[in-house]
Write an enzyme that holds these catalytic residues in place. Structure first.
Site, PDB file in Angstrom:
ATOM      1  CG  ASN A  42     106.588  -2.736   2.754  1.00 24.03           C
ATOM      2  OD1 ASN A  42     107.369  -2.341   3.624  1.00 24.03           O
ATOM      3  ND2 ASN A  42     106.406  -4.032   2.529  1.00 24.03           N
ATOM      4  CD  GLU A  44     102.679  -6.481   3.210  1.00 21.76           C
ATOM      5  OE1 GLU A  44     102.255  -7.287   4.065  1.00 21.76           O
ATOM      6  OE2 GLU A  44     103.626  -6.730   2.438  1.00 21.76           O
ATOM      7  CB  CYS A  53     105.576  -0.012  -3.167  1.00 23.34           C
ATOM      8  SG  CYS A  53     105.177  -1.549  -4.019  1.00 23.34           S
ATOM      9  CD  GLU A  55     110.049   1.034  -4.130  1.00 27.26           C
ATOM     10  OE1 GLU A  55     109.058   0.709  -3.440  1.00 27.26           O
ATOM     11  OE2 GLU A  55     110.842   0.218  -4.605  1.00 27.26           O
ATOM     12  CB  CYS A  86     106.989  -3.446  -8.115  1.00 29.43           C
ATOM     13  SG  CYS A  86     105.886  -2.029  -7.897  1.00 29.43           S
ATOM     14  CB  CYS A  89     107.614   1.449  -7.592  1.00 28.72           C
ATOM     15  SG  CYS A  89     106.434   1.307  -6.228  1.00 28.72           S
TER      16      CYS A  89
HETATM   17  N1  THU Z   1     107.538  -3.858  -2.042  1.00 25.68           N
HETATM   18  C1  THU Z   1     107.941  -2.559  -1.908  1.00 25.68           C
HETATM   19  O1  THU Z   1     107.498  -1.839  -1.002  1.00 25.68           O
HETATM   20  N2  THU Z   1     108.835  -2.077  -2.804  1.00 25.68           N
HETATM   21  C2  THU Z   1     109.451  -2.807  -3.760  1.00 25.68           C
HETATM   22  O2  THU Z   1     110.289  -2.283  -4.485  1.00 25.68           O
HETATM   23  C3  THU Z   1     109.109  -4.230  -3.923  1.00 25.68           C
HETATM   24  C4  THU Z   1     107.974  -4.723  -3.111  1.00 25.68           C
HETATM   25  C5  THU Z   1     106.610  -4.393  -1.037  1.00 25.68           C
HETATM   26  C6  THU Z   1     105.199  -4.581  -1.481  1.00 25.68           C
HETATM   27  C7  THU Z   1     104.712  -5.640  -0.502  1.00 25.68           C
HETATM   28  O3  THU Z   1     104.291  -4.991   0.698  1.00 25.68           O
HETATM   29  C8  THU Z   1     105.950  -6.447  -0.198  1.00 25.68           C
HETATM   30  O4  THU Z   1     107.053  -5.656  -0.606  1.00 25.68           O
HETATM   31  C9  THU Z   1     105.997  -7.790  -0.892  1.00 25.68           C
HETATM   32  O5  THU Z   1     105.752  -7.654  -2.243  1.00 25.68           O
END
Ligand code: THU
Length: 133
Positions: A42, A44, A53, A55, A86, A89
């Site tokens: 991920n 941000e 994310c 994925e 999520c 994804c």
């Molecule tokens: N996140 C992911 O990268 N993948 C997931 O399957 C769930 C959430 C990340 C997004 C964000 O940067 C952090 O986790 C908190 O939501």
């Protein structure tokens, strides 16, 4: 510690996650039909909705290599229970994965849960819904 090589790849790429806002680092790995492995973490952004994310990163790496058929997925995070992809994804994975593709969700302390893409996204919206008579 699992000896699933895909999970090991997800665990390794998680170290590169850029998550200063949530402090929730996630790693994902995809094995394609060719046997190649693509990873993502991920990333941000200070404009929060612009974050991506793990994925999505792995899918982007896969497509950049010219591969489009997902055979297996692994996701890992430091969480009390295995973190499922999520909703967005799940739809992204479904674009490139058949319903029986295994998604292994893991925690950094060794927990794991396996589900198929169909179990994660029953009744998925798909290309067939857009076909005109
Ligand atoms: N996140 C992911 O990268 N993948 C997931 O399957 C769930 C959430 C990340 C997004 C964000 O940067 C952090 O986790 C908190 O939501």
């Amino acid at each position: 510690m699992s000896d699933n090589p895909l999970l090991l790849a997800a665990r390794a790429v998680r170290e590169s996650a850029y998550a200063p806002y949530s402090n929730f680092k996630v790693g994902a790995a995809i094995r394609t039909s060719s046997g190649a492995v693509f990873t993502g973490c991920n990333v941000e952004n200070v404009a929060y909705p612009e974050g991506t994310c793990a994925e999505a990163g792995a899918i982007a790496a896969m497509a950049a290599a010219g591969e489009y058929v997902i055979a297996e997925v692994a996701v890992i995070a430091d969480s009390p229970t295995p973190v499922p992809p999520c909703g967005g994804c799940r739809q992204k994975l479904k674009e490139f994965a058949s319903g029986d593709v295994r998604v292994t969700m893991a925690t950094t302390d060794g927990g794991a849960l396996e589900m198929t893409v169909d179990q994660l996204l029953p009744g998925a919206f798909g290309a067939a819904h857009m076909e005109k008579d």
